[in-house]
Design a protein around this motif. Structure first.
Motif, PDB file in Angstrom:
ATOM      1  N   PRO A 167       2.711 -28.041  30.916  1.00 37.87           N
ATOM      2  CA  PRO A 167       2.868 -28.060  29.452  1.00 37.87           C
ATOM      3  C   PRO A 167       2.924 -29.474  28.868  1.00 37.87           C
ATOM      4  O   PRO A 167       3.560 -30.372  29.428  1.00 37.87           O
ATOM      5  CB  PRO A 167       4.179 -27.304  29.241  1.00 37.87           C
ATOM      6  N   HIS A 168       2.243 -29.644  27.765  1.00 35.99           N
ATOM      7  CA  HIS A 168       2.097 -30.951  27.122  1.00 35.99           C
ATOM      8  C   HIS A 168       1.741 -30.725  25.646  1.00 35.99           C
ATOM      9  O   HIS A 168       1.441 -29.601  25.242  1.00 35.99           O
ATOM     10  CB  HIS A 168       0.978 -31.757  27.793  1.00 35.99           C
ATOM     11  N   TYR A 169       1.749 -31.798  24.886  1.00 35.41           N
ATOM     12  CA  TYR A 169       1.203 -31.778  23.522  1.00 35.41           C
ATOM     13  C   TYR A 169      -0.139 -32.487  23.572  1.00 35.41           C
ATOM     14  O   TYR A 169      -0.320 -33.425  24.349  1.00 35.41           O
ATOM     15  CB  TYR A 169       2.144 -32.513  22.558  1.00 35.41           C
ATOM     16  N   ASP A 170      -1.072 -32.076  22.727  1.00 32.60           N
ATOM     17  CA  ASP A 170      -2.382 -32.731  22.732  1.00 32.60           C
ATOM     18  C   ASP A 170      -2.407 -33.978  21.848  1.00 32.60           C
ATOM     19  O   ASP A 170      -3.280 -34.831  22.021  1.00 32.60           O
ATOM     20  CB  ASP A 170      -3.479 -31.755  22.283  1.00 32.60           C
ATOM     21  N   TYR A 171      -1.486 -34.100  20.897  1.00 31.70           N
ATOM     22  CA  TYR A 171      -1.458 -35.314  20.072  1.00 31.70           C
ATOM     23  C   TYR A 171      -0.951 -36.479  20.925  1.00 31.70           C
ATOM     24  O   TYR A 171      -0.376 -36.280  21.998  1.00 31.70           O
ATOM     25  CB  TYR A 171      -0.585 -35.120  18.821  1.00 31.70           C
ATOM     26  N   GLY A 225      -6.086 -30.959  15.985  1.00 31.31           N
ATOM     27  CA  GLY A 225      -6.400 -29.587  16.361  1.00 31.31           C
ATOM     28  C   GLY A 225      -7.118 -29.535  17.694  1.00 31.31           C
ATOM     29  O   GLY A 225      -7.711 -30.529  18.130  1.00 31.31           O
ATOM     30  N   THR A 226      -7.020 -28.369  18.339  1.00 35.95           N
ATOM     31  CA  THR A 226      -7.615 -28.150  19.668  1.00 35.95           C
ATOM     32  C   THR A 226      -8.301 -26.787  19.686  1.00 35.95           C
ATOM     33  O   THR A 226      -7.752 -25.817  19.163  1.00 35.95           O
ATOM     34  CB  THR A 226      -6.506 -28.136  20.751  1.00 35.95           C
ATOM     35  N   VAL A 227      -9.489 -26.742  20.300  1.00 36.10           N
ATOM     36  CA  VAL A 227     -10.136 -25.447  20.578  1.00 36.10           C
ATOM     37  C   VAL A 227     -10.388 -25.395  22.085  1.00 36.10           C
ATOM     38  O   VAL A 227     -11.134 -26.222  22.614  1.00 36.10           O
ATOM     39  CB  VAL A 227     -11.476 -25.286  19.825  1.00 36.10           C
ATOM     40  N   VAL A 228      -9.722 -24.476  22.774  1.00 34.70           N
ATOM     41  CA  VAL A 228      -9.954 -24.281  24.215  1.00 34.70           C
ATOM     42  C   VAL A 228     -10.820 -23.038  24.369  1.00 34.70           C
ATOM     43  O   VAL A 228     -10.433 -21.942  23.943  1.00 34.70           O
ATOM     44  CB  VAL A 228      -8.629 -24.097  24.988  1.00 34.70           C
ATOM     45  N   MET A 229     -12.000 -23.208  24.962  1.00 30.62           N
ATOM     46  CA  MET A 229     -12.954 -22.093  25.137  1.00 30.62           C
ATOM     47  C   MET A 229     -13.000 -21.687  26.603  1.00 30.62           C
ATOM     48  O   MET A 229     -13.114 -22.556  27.483  1.00 30.62           O
ATOM     49  CB  MET A 229     -14.353 -22.551  24.692  1.00 30.62           C
ATOM     50  N   TYR A 230     -12.948 -20.402  26.846  1.00 35.24           N
ATOM     51  CA  TYR A 230     -12.952 -19.895  28.224  1.00 35.24           C
ATOM     52  C   TYR A 230     -14.380 -19.592  28.649  1.00 35.24           C
ATOM     53  O   TYR A 230     -15.055 -18.761  28.027  1.00 35.24           O
ATOM     54  CB  TYR A 230     -12.077 -18.643  28.327  1.00 35.24           C
ATOM     55  N   LEU A 231     -14.838 -20.269  29.715  1.00 38.39           N
ATOM     56  CA  LEU A 231     -16.243 -20.167  30.125  1.00 38.39           C
ATOM     57  C   LEU A 231     -16.449 -19.136  31.223  1.00 38.39           C
ATOM     58  O   LEU A 231     -17.580 -18.775  31.537  1.00 38.39           O
ATOM     59  CB  LEU A 231     -16.751 -21.533  30.599  1.00 38.39           C
ATOM     60  N   ASN A 232     -15.357 -18.713  31.861  1.00 37.49           N
ATOM     61  CA  ASN A 232     -15.445 -17.628  32.841  1.00 37.49           C
ATOM     62  C   ASN A 232     -14.111 -16.906  32.832  1.00 37.49           C
ATOM     63  O   ASN A 232     -13.230 -17.230  32.032  1.00 37.49           O
ATOM     64  CB  ASN A 232     -15.766 -18.168  34.243  1.00 37.49           C
ATOM     65  N   GLU A 289       0.138 -30.588  12.457  1.00 36.85           N
ATOM     66  CA  GLU A 289      -0.016 -31.443  11.279  1.00 36.85           C
ATOM     67  C   GLU A 289       0.722 -32.772  11.394  1.00 36.85           C
ATOM     68  O   GLU A 289       0.547 -33.639  10.543  1.00 36.85           O
ATOM     69  CB  GLU A 289       0.395 -30.700  10.014  1.00 36.85           C
ATOM     70  N   ARG A 290       1.542 -32.921  12.419  1.00 35.48           N
ATOM     71  CA  ARG A 290       2.134 -34.236  12.690  1.00 35.48           C
ATOM     72  C   ARG A 290       2.351 -34.353  14.195  1.00 35.48           C
ATOM     73  O   ARG A 290       2.530 -33.337  14.873  1.00 35.48           O
ATOM     74  CB  ARG A 290       3.422 -34.455  11.897  1.00 35.48           C
ATOM     75  N   PRO A 291       2.339 -35.578  14.720  1.00 36.14           N
ATOM     76  CA  PRO A 291       2.503 -35.739  16.163  1.00 36.14           C
ATOM     77  C   PRO A 291       3.969 -35.612  16.554  1.00 36.14           C
ATOM     78  O   PRO A 291       4.635 -36.609  16.869  1.00 36.14           O
ATOM     79  CB  PRO A 291       1.947 -37.154  16.420  1.00 36.14           C
ATOM     80  N   HIS A 292       4.475 -34.387  16.544  1.00 37.08           N
ATOM     81  CA  HIS A 292       5.914 -34.174  16.747  1.00 37.08           C
ATOM     82  C   HIS A 292       6.152 -32.785  17.351  1.00 37.08           C
ATOM     83  O   HIS A 292       5.465 -31.824  16.981  1.00 37.08           O
ATOM     84  CB  HIS A 292       6.635 -34.307  15.390  1.00 37.08           C
ATOM     85  N   PRO A 293       7.148 -32.684  18.259  1.00 38.48           N
ATOM     86  CA  PRO A 293       7.444 -31.376  18.873  1.00 38.48           C
ATOM     87  C   PRO A 293       7.790 -30.277  17.864  1.00 38.48           C
ATOM     88  O   PRO A 293       7.661 -29.088  18.174  1.00 38.48           O
ATOM     89  CB  PRO A 293       8.651 -31.662  19.780  1.00 38.48           C
ATOM     90  N   SER A 294       8.226 -30.672  16.642  1.00 36.60           N
ATOM     91  CA  SER A 294       8.552 -29.649  15.636  1.00 36.60           C
ATOM     92  C   SER A 294       7.334 -28.783  15.298  1.00 36.60           C
ATOM     93  O   SER A 294       7.483 -27.720  14.701  1.00 36.60           O
ATOM     94  CB  SER A 294       9.084 -30.302  14.357  1.00 36.60           C
ATOM     95  N   THR A 295       6.136 -29.214  15.696  1.00 39.99           N
ATOM     96  CA  THR A 295       4.953 -28.377  15.468  1.00 39.99           C
ATOM     97  C   THR A 295       4.961 -27.130  16.363  1.00 39.99           C
ATOM     98  O   THR A 295       4.224 -26.181  16.092  1.00 39.99           O
ATOM     99  CB  THR A 295       3.657 -29.155  15.783  1.00 39.99           C
ATOM    100  N   GLY A 296       5.764 -27.169  17.438  1.00 41.00           N
ATOM    101  CA  GLY A 296       5.828 -26.001  18.329  1.00 41.00           C
ATOM    102  C   GLY A 296       4.564 -25.795  19.157  1.00 41.00           C
ATOM    103  O   GLY A 296       4.334 -24.696  19.651  1.00 41.00           O
ATOM    104  N   THR A 297       3.765 -26.853  19.319  1.00 38.34           N
ATOM    105  CA  THR A 297       2.470 -26.670  20.001  1.00 38.34           C
ATOM    106  C   THR A 297       2.486 -27.084  21.469  1.00 38.34           C
ATOM    107  O   THR A 297       1.418 -27.350  22.038  1.00 38.34           O
ATOM    108  CB  THR A 297       1.347 -27.436  19.264  1.00 38.34           C
TER     109      THR A 297
END
Ligand code: PD2
Ligand code: ZN
Length: 288
Positions: free
Chosen positions: A194-198, A218-225, A255-263
């Motif tokens: 687990p990590h943040y992408d920002y 923002g991040t888009v993870v696409m599943y190829l298989n 919307e901000r580089p912070h754990p409060s985003t819950g991402t």
């Protein structure tokens, strides 16, 4: 509360102050709205006044608490709760929508042939995954990510261009703000902790990284298989996991580089079979 009876009604500083006072006194949104309607405010003006006032107020509080400022983020058009979104050359299904954090799971973003095409083009270029080194702004092998990976250049082939244009239309964010598509391959046992992408504003290498396009938003993870078992994308703070179904994708924004985003999110260990994904990270500004 004073009110304007003759149209057009405008949102005055006095109205904004009154709305903030109501919220701070603990009145919930429906009762504040009702009080406004009862005293003659038009419903659309009242809703707009509450939305903008409370959102500005929350942002002011966040900044006071030392949080980094908020940026605009990519966002699919989910008004009227569509089951499908026209992404230009393809109808993409909406499978799950979460408000906070903003997470949307899409079905049918990529065709089987597109998934195969990405894997085939990436396979001969795979190497042990590197992540951006936050100390220096360079690149490093990251023990938290036991997958192999590669980056395509933005727009480097017709297939890549087509997918990038589709994503841009889907989440309403310029193609130019996207990093090159990254493909990752996880073998059994491999995971992405687990990590943040920002990029963490506290890390010394971050200012260097931000020179190219600003923060990731923002991040888009696409599943190829489809792995045989395991390999979901988990959001541990929300006790939620997205199953890696071929052609589907998970989008999330911050919307901000912070754990409060819950991402906070990770790639759960692959238990059987292998996993292939393509990730598109979206920056605030043009990335080059
Ligand atoms: O492989 C995944 O599901 C995954 C999980 C977390 C990918 C990423 N992050 C990423 O590419 O940022
Ligand atoms: Zn990630």
């Amino acid at each position: 509360m004073t009110q304007a009876s003759s149209s057009p009604q405008t949102i005055t500083p006095a109205l904004r102050e009154w709305i903030v006072a109501q919220a701070e006194a603990g009145h919930d949104a429906p009762s504040v709205l009702k009080a406004m309607l009862d005293s003659g405010w038009q419903e659309d003006v009242a809703i707009q006044a509450m939305e903008t006032t409370l959102s500005d107020h929350l942002e002011a509080q966040a900044l006071q608490q030392g949080l980094p400022p908020r940026s605009a983020v990519p966002e699919p058009d989910l008004d009227e709760s569509p089951l499908c979104i026209d992404a230009g050359d393809r109808e993409v299904s909406v499978l799950l929508v979460m408000a906070q954090p903003r997470i949307v799971v899409f079905g049918n973003l990529l065709s089987e042939e597109e998934c195969e095409g990405l894997i085939a083009a990436a396979r001969p270029r795979m190497a042990r995954s590197r992540t951006v080194a936050t100390q220096t702004g360079g690149e490093e092998v990251n023990p938290d990510r036991t997958s192999d990976g590669m980056f395509f250049g933005r727009g480097e082939s017709e297939l890549i261009q087509r997918i990038e244009a589709r994503i841009a239309r889907l989440v309403r964010w310029p193609v130019e703000n996207g990093e090159g598509l990254q493909v990752l391959n996880y073998q059994p046992g491999a995971e992405y902790k687990p990590h943040y992408d920002y990029f963490d504003p506290q890390e010394p290498g971050t200012p260097t990284i931000l020179r190219r396009g600003g923060q990731r938003v923002g991040t888009v993870v696409m599943y190829l298989n489809k792995p045989e078992k395991g390999g979901g994308t988990s959001f541990p703070d929300r006790h939620m996991e997205v199953a890696p179904q071929r052609g589907n994708a998970v989008f999330f924004s911050y919307e901000r580089p912070h754990p409060s985003t819950g991402t906070l999110h990770g790639g759960a260990p692959v238990l059987a079979g292998e996993k292939w994904i393509a990730t598109k990270w979206l920056r605030e500004r043009e990335f080059n």
